[in-house]
Design a protein around this motif. Structure first.
Motif, PDB file in Angstrom:
ATOM      1  N   GLY A  61       0.787  -1.233   0.000  1.00  0.00           N
ATOM      2  CA  GLY A  61       0.000   0.000   0.000  1.00  0.00           C
ATOM      3  C   GLY A  61       0.818   1.281   0.000  1.00  0.00           C
ATOM      4  N   ILE A  62       2.120   1.188   0.239  1.00  0.00           N
ATOM      5  CA  ILE A  62       2.922   2.412   0.385  1.00  0.00           C
ATOM      6  C   ILE A  62       2.905   3.284  -0.877  1.00  0.00           C
ATOM      7  CG2 ILE A  62       5.274   3.308   0.711  1.00  0.00           C
ATOM      8  CD1 ILE A  62       5.715   1.131   2.749  1.00  0.00           C
ATOM      9  N   PRO A  63       3.143   2.724  -2.064  1.00  0.00           N
ATOM     10  CA  PRO A  63       3.134   3.581  -3.259  1.00  0.00           C
ATOM     11  C   PRO A  63       1.798   4.291  -3.462  1.00  0.00           C
ATOM     12  CG  PRO A  63       4.071   1.427  -3.759  1.00  0.00           C
ATOM     13  CD  PRO A  63       3.500   1.332  -2.389  1.00  0.00           C
ATOM     14  N   PHE A  64       0.704   3.593  -3.212  1.00  0.00           N
ATOM     15  CA  PHE A  64      -0.622   4.173  -3.462  1.00  0.00           C
ATOM     16  C   PHE A  64      -1.016   5.144  -2.349  1.00  0.00           C
ATOM     17  CE2 PHE A  64      -0.368  -0.128  -5.255  1.00  0.00           C
ATOM     18  CZ  PHE A  64      -0.282   0.244  -6.592  1.00  0.00           C
ATOM     19  N   LEU A  65      -0.554   4.874  -1.131  1.00  0.00           N
ATOM     20  CA  LEU A  65      -0.763   5.812  -0.028  1.00  0.00           C
ATOM     21  C   LEU A  65      -0.067   7.131  -0.351  1.00  0.00           C
ATOM     22  CD1 LEU A  65      -1.686   6.408   2.933  1.00  0.00           C
ATOM     23  CD2 LEU A  65       0.506   5.453   3.688  1.00  0.00           C
ATOM     24  N   ALA A  66       1.176   7.043  -0.796  1.00  0.00           N
ATOM     25  CA  ALA A  66       1.937   8.253  -1.127  1.00  0.00           C
ATOM     26  C   ALA A  66       1.227   9.051  -2.216  1.00  0.00           C
ATOM     27  CB  ALA A  66       3.348   7.859  -1.594  1.00  0.00           C
ATOM     28  N   ASP A  67       0.760   8.356  -3.228  1.00  0.00           N
ATOM     29  CA  ASP A  67       0.071   9.004  -4.341  1.00  0.00           C
ATOM     30  C   ASP A  67      -1.208   9.689  -3.855  1.00  0.00           C
ATOM     31  OD1 ASP A  67      -0.108   9.624  -7.036  1.00  0.00           O
ATOM     32  OD2 ASP A  67      -1.252   7.823  -7.522  1.00  0.00           O
ATOM     33  N   ASN A  68      -1.966   9.008  -2.992  1.00  0.00           N
ATOM     34  CA  ASN A  68      -3.244   9.554  -2.504  1.00  0.00           C
ATOM     35  C   ASN A  68      -3.076  10.798  -1.639  1.00  0.00           C
ATOM     36  OD1 ASN A  68      -4.805   7.612  -3.749  1.00  0.00           O
ATOM     37  ND2 ASN A  68      -4.970   6.297  -1.942  1.00  0.00           N
ATOM     38  N   ILE A  69      -2.026  10.832  -0.836  1.00  0.00           N
ATOM     39  CA  ILE A  69      -1.897  11.936   0.121  1.00  0.00           C
ATOM     40  C   ILE A  69      -1.055  13.088  -0.422  1.00  0.00           C
ATOM     41  CG2 ILE A  69      -2.217  10.449   2.138  1.00  0.00           C
ATOM     42  CD1 ILE A  69       0.853  10.740   2.569  1.00  0.00           C
ATOM     43  N   ASN A  70      -0.458  12.890  -1.579  1.00  0.00           N
ATOM     44  CA  ASN A  70       0.386  13.935  -2.173  1.00  0.00           C
ATOM     45  C   ASN A  70      -0.423  15.233  -2.304  1.00  0.00           C
ATOM     46  OD1 ASN A  70       2.398  15.299  -3.503  1.00  0.00           O
ATOM     47  ND2 ASN A  70       2.139  14.230  -5.455  1.00  0.00           N
ATOM     48  N   GLY A  71       0.079  16.294  -1.671  1.00  0.00           N
ATOM     49  CA  GLY A  71      -0.591  17.594  -1.728  1.00  0.00           C
ATOM     50  C   GLY A  71      -1.662  17.780  -0.671  1.00  0.00           C
ATOM     51  N   ARG A  72      -1.911  16.780   0.164  1.00  0.00           N
ATOM     52  CA  ARG A  72      -2.969  16.873   1.177  1.00  0.00           C
ATOM     53  C   ARG A  72      -2.426  17.024   2.595  1.00  0.00           C
ATOM     54  NH1 ARG A  72      -8.054  15.160  -0.315  1.00  0.00           N
ATOM     55  NH2 ARG A  72      -8.437  14.618   1.859  1.00  0.00           N
ATOM     56  N   LYS A  73      -1.106  16.939   2.772  1.00  0.00           N
ATOM     57  CA  LYS A  73      -0.511  16.960   4.109  1.00  0.00           C
ATOM     58  C   LYS A  73       0.634  17.961   4.162  1.00  0.00           C
ATOM     59  CE  LYS A  73       0.413  13.188   6.925  1.00  0.00           C
ATOM     60  NZ  LYS A  73      -0.637  13.112   7.950  1.00  0.00           N
ATOM     61  N   ASN A  74       0.825  18.563   5.336  1.00  0.00           N
ATOM     62  CA  ASN A  74       1.916  19.532   5.472  1.00  0.00           C
ATOM     63  C   ASN A  74       3.242  18.882   5.845  1.00  0.00           C
ATOM     64  OD1 ASN A  74       0.240  21.708   4.884  1.00  0.00           O
ATOM     65  ND2 ASN A  74      -0.482  21.776   7.012  1.00  0.00           N
ATOM     66  N   ALA A  75       3.145  17.740   6.526  1.00  0.00           N
ATOM     67  CA  ALA A  75       4.374  17.083   6.977  1.00  0.00           C
ATOM     68  C   ALA A  75       4.446  15.690   6.360  1.00  0.00           C
ATOM     69  CB  ALA A  75       4.375  16.983   8.496  1.00  0.00           C
ATOM     70  N   PRO A  76       5.669  15.186   6.136  1.00  0.00           N
ATOM     71  CA  PRO A  76       5.796  13.851   5.551  1.00  0.00           C
ATOM     72  C   PRO A  76       5.327  12.741   6.495  1.00  0.00           C
ATOM     73  CG  PRO A  76       7.964  14.891   5.861  1.00  0.00           C
ATOM     74  CD  PRO A  76       6.944  15.837   6.385  1.00  0.00           C
ATOM     75  N   ILE A  77       4.933  11.622   5.913  1.00  0.00           N
ATOM     76  CA  ILE A  77       4.678  10.411   6.698  1.00  0.00           C
ATOM     77  C   ILE A  77       6.024   9.717   6.893  1.00  0.00           C
ATOM     78  CG2 ILE A  77       3.672   8.100   6.642  1.00  0.00           C
ATOM     79  CD1 ILE A  77       1.263   9.126   5.274  1.00  0.00           C
ATOM     80  N   GLN A 104      11.168  12.438  -2.489  1.00  0.00           N
ATOM     81  CA  GLN A 104      11.698  13.628  -3.177  1.00  0.00           C
ATOM     82  C   GLN A 104      10.560  14.468  -3.777  1.00  0.00           C
ATOM     83  OE1 GLN A 104      15.221  13.967  -3.287  1.00  0.00           O
ATOM     84  NE2 GLN A 104      15.173  12.163  -1.990  1.00  0.00           N
ATOM     85  N   ILE A 105       9.315  14.038  -3.582  1.00  0.00           N
ATOM     86  CA  ILE A 105       8.153  14.667  -4.228  1.00  0.00           C
ATOM     87  C   ILE A 105       7.238  15.249  -3.154  1.00  0.00           C
ATOM     88  CG2 ILE A 105       6.046  14.144  -5.570  1.00  0.00           C
ATOM     89  CD1 ILE A 105       7.625  11.929  -6.980  1.00  0.00           C
ATOM     90  N   PRO A 106       6.644  16.438  -3.291  1.00  0.00           N
ATOM     91  CA  PRO A 106       6.804  17.347  -4.435  1.00  0.00           C
ATOM     92  C   PRO A 106       8.164  18.031  -4.470  1.00  0.00           C
ATOM     93  CG  PRO A 106       5.318  18.301  -2.795  1.00  0.00           C
ATOM     94  CD  PRO A 106       5.640  16.918  -2.336  1.00  0.00           C
ATOM     95  N   HIS A 107       8.831  18.149  -3.313  1.00  0.00           N
ATOM     96  CA  HIS A 107      10.223  18.605  -3.366  1.00  0.00           C
ATOM     97  C   HIS A 107      10.966  18.050  -2.156  1.00  0.00           C
ATOM     98  CE1 HIS A 107       8.363  21.580  -0.802  1.00  0.00           C
ATOM     99  NE2 HIS A 107       7.618  21.967  -1.804  1.00  0.00           N
ATOM    100  N   THR A 108      12.267  18.108  -2.214  1.00  0.00           N
ATOM    101  CA  THR A 108      13.079  17.417  -1.211  1.00  0.00           C
ATOM    102  C   THR A 108      12.932  17.996   0.198  1.00  0.00           C
ATOM    103  OG1 THR A 108      14.879  18.817  -1.949  1.00  0.00           O
ATOM    104  CG2 THR A 108      14.841  16.570  -2.791  1.00  0.00           C
ATOM    105  N   ILE A 109      12.596  19.285   0.296  1.00  0.00           N
ATOM    106  CA  ILE A 109      12.485  19.901   1.629  1.00  0.00           C
ATOM    107  C   ILE A 109      11.224  19.408   2.347  1.00  0.00           C
ATOM    108  CG2 ILE A 109      12.311  22.093   2.909  1.00  0.00           C
ATOM    109  CD1 ILE A 109      13.677  23.314   0.265  1.00  0.00           C
ATOM    110  N   SER A 110      10.133  19.252   1.628  1.00  0.00           N
ATOM    111  CA  SER A 110       8.897  18.810   2.255  1.00  0.00           C
ATOM    112  C   SER A 110       8.246  17.704   1.421  1.00  0.00           C
ATOM    113  CB  SER A 110       7.947  20.006   2.402  1.00  0.00           C
ATOM    114  OG  SER A 110       6.779  19.594   3.061  1.00  0.00           O
ATOM    115  N   PRO A 111       8.817  16.500   1.491  1.00  0.00           N
ATOM    116  CA  PRO A 111       8.301  15.408   0.657  1.00  0.00           C
ATOM    117  C   PRO A 111       7.057  14.749   1.270  1.00  0.00           C
ATOM    118  CG  PRO A 111      10.171  14.655   1.938  1.00  0.00           C
ATOM    119  CD  PRO A 111       9.974  16.090   2.298  1.00  0.00           C
ATOM    120  N   VAL A 112       6.474  13.846   0.511  1.00  0.00           N
ATOM    121  CA  VAL A 112       5.299  13.094   0.974  1.00  0.00           C
ATOM    122  C   VAL A 112       5.711  12.045   2.002  1.00  0.00           C
ATOM    123  CG1 VAL A 112       3.464  11.533   0.219  1.00  0.00           C
ATOM    124  CG2 VAL A 112       4.099  13.482  -1.201  1.00  0.00           C
TER     125      VAL A 112
END
Ligand code: ZN
Ligand code: ZN
Length: 254
Positions: A61-77, A104-112
């Motif tokens: 589930g990790i790849p799909f979790l990352a895809d689903n939450i991309n842009g919806r969270k302020n801090a990485p999981i 590394q997405i959306p950028h290295t400072i604040s990734p998913v």
């Protein structure tokens, strides 16, 4: 503590979801069926994932979790585990070939996602939970987890064949509520269980002798759906009232 069983099987078929548990709505333990069980909102609320090992049924589930939450969270999981578990996920799944590298997405400072390497047997705190990883005896590097808060502790052996260390650690726990351990194959397939470092019900019986805490509830997970009826019969014939199947969809609270 609240433990929600999203999936608890060692294979995937209709009605049988891959292993994934959710603690207090925030911490995921293994990620097999996370995206097929939780709403997008519930997935967004996850703050950390503890991985037992890199077998596909636990990381699916990790790849799909990352895809689903991309842009919806302020801090990485945080994807947390020992080095031998993190590295294959990094090298063989989130490698920009099988799936984008969401560290590394959306950028290295604040990734998913962010990998968090932990040390075996060193207690750490994650979202108010005290967590300790203990190596078990599976076909690839694997850790079980002992997870506690002020209300009590649970132990998850993850996939394992006959093992010792985690039972010793479990015996030292003061406020253990229950254990989750595995039976993957029927007694008739003991040879395969031994080669693949899993347990049958008969092998589990020997493991239970290593537990010093009497009448502790033991919940069984990781049954292979293809052999489910035979495995259930084998477990029932152990005649141990404290040994029952972990229930998919159930929430355990204490
Ligand atoms: Zn597994
Ligand atoms: Zn495995």
């Amino acid at each position: 503590m609240e433990l929600r069983i999203l999936g608890c099987y060692g294979g995937s078929a209709p009605g049988y979801r891959l292993t994934s548990f959710l603690i207090n709505n925030k911490v995921l333990v293994d990620a097999g069926s996370v995206t097929s069980s939780l709403t997008i909102k519930e997935q967004t609320d996850i703050e950390a994932v503890l991985l037992s090992h890199s077998h596909l049924d636990h990381v699916f589930g990790i790849p799909f979790l990352a895809d689903n939450i991309n842009g919806r969270k302020n801090a990485p999981i945080d994807i947390a585990s020992v080095k031998e578990v993190i590295e294959p996920v990094k090298d063989h799944i989130l490698n920009d070939r099988i799936w984008p590298d969401f560290t590394q997405i959306p950028h290295t400072i604040s990734p998913v996602l962010r990998f968090k390497m932990i040390e075996e047997d060193a207690e750490f705190t994650i979202n108010g939970l005290r967590v300790r990883a203990v190596k078990v005896s599976h076909s690839i590097p694997t850790v079980g987890y002992i997870i506690g808060d002020e209300s009590g502790t649970i132990a998850y052996t993850a996939d394992t064949g006959p093992t010792n260390k985690i039972w010793e650690k479990i015996n030292q726990e003061k406020n253990l509520k229950f254990i989750i351990t595995e039976v993957s194959y029927p007694n008739s397939m003991r040879g395969l269980a031994e080669i693949s470092r899993h347990l049958t019900a008969e092998m589990l019986k020997e493991e239970i002798k290593k537990i010093a805490i009497p009448n502790l509830p033991i919940y069984i997970y990781h049954l292979k759906p293809a052999f489910i009826e035979e495995i259930k019969k084998d477990i029932a014939s152990l005649n141990m009232p404290n040994v029952t199947l972990l229930a998919q969809g159930e929430t355990y609270r204490f």
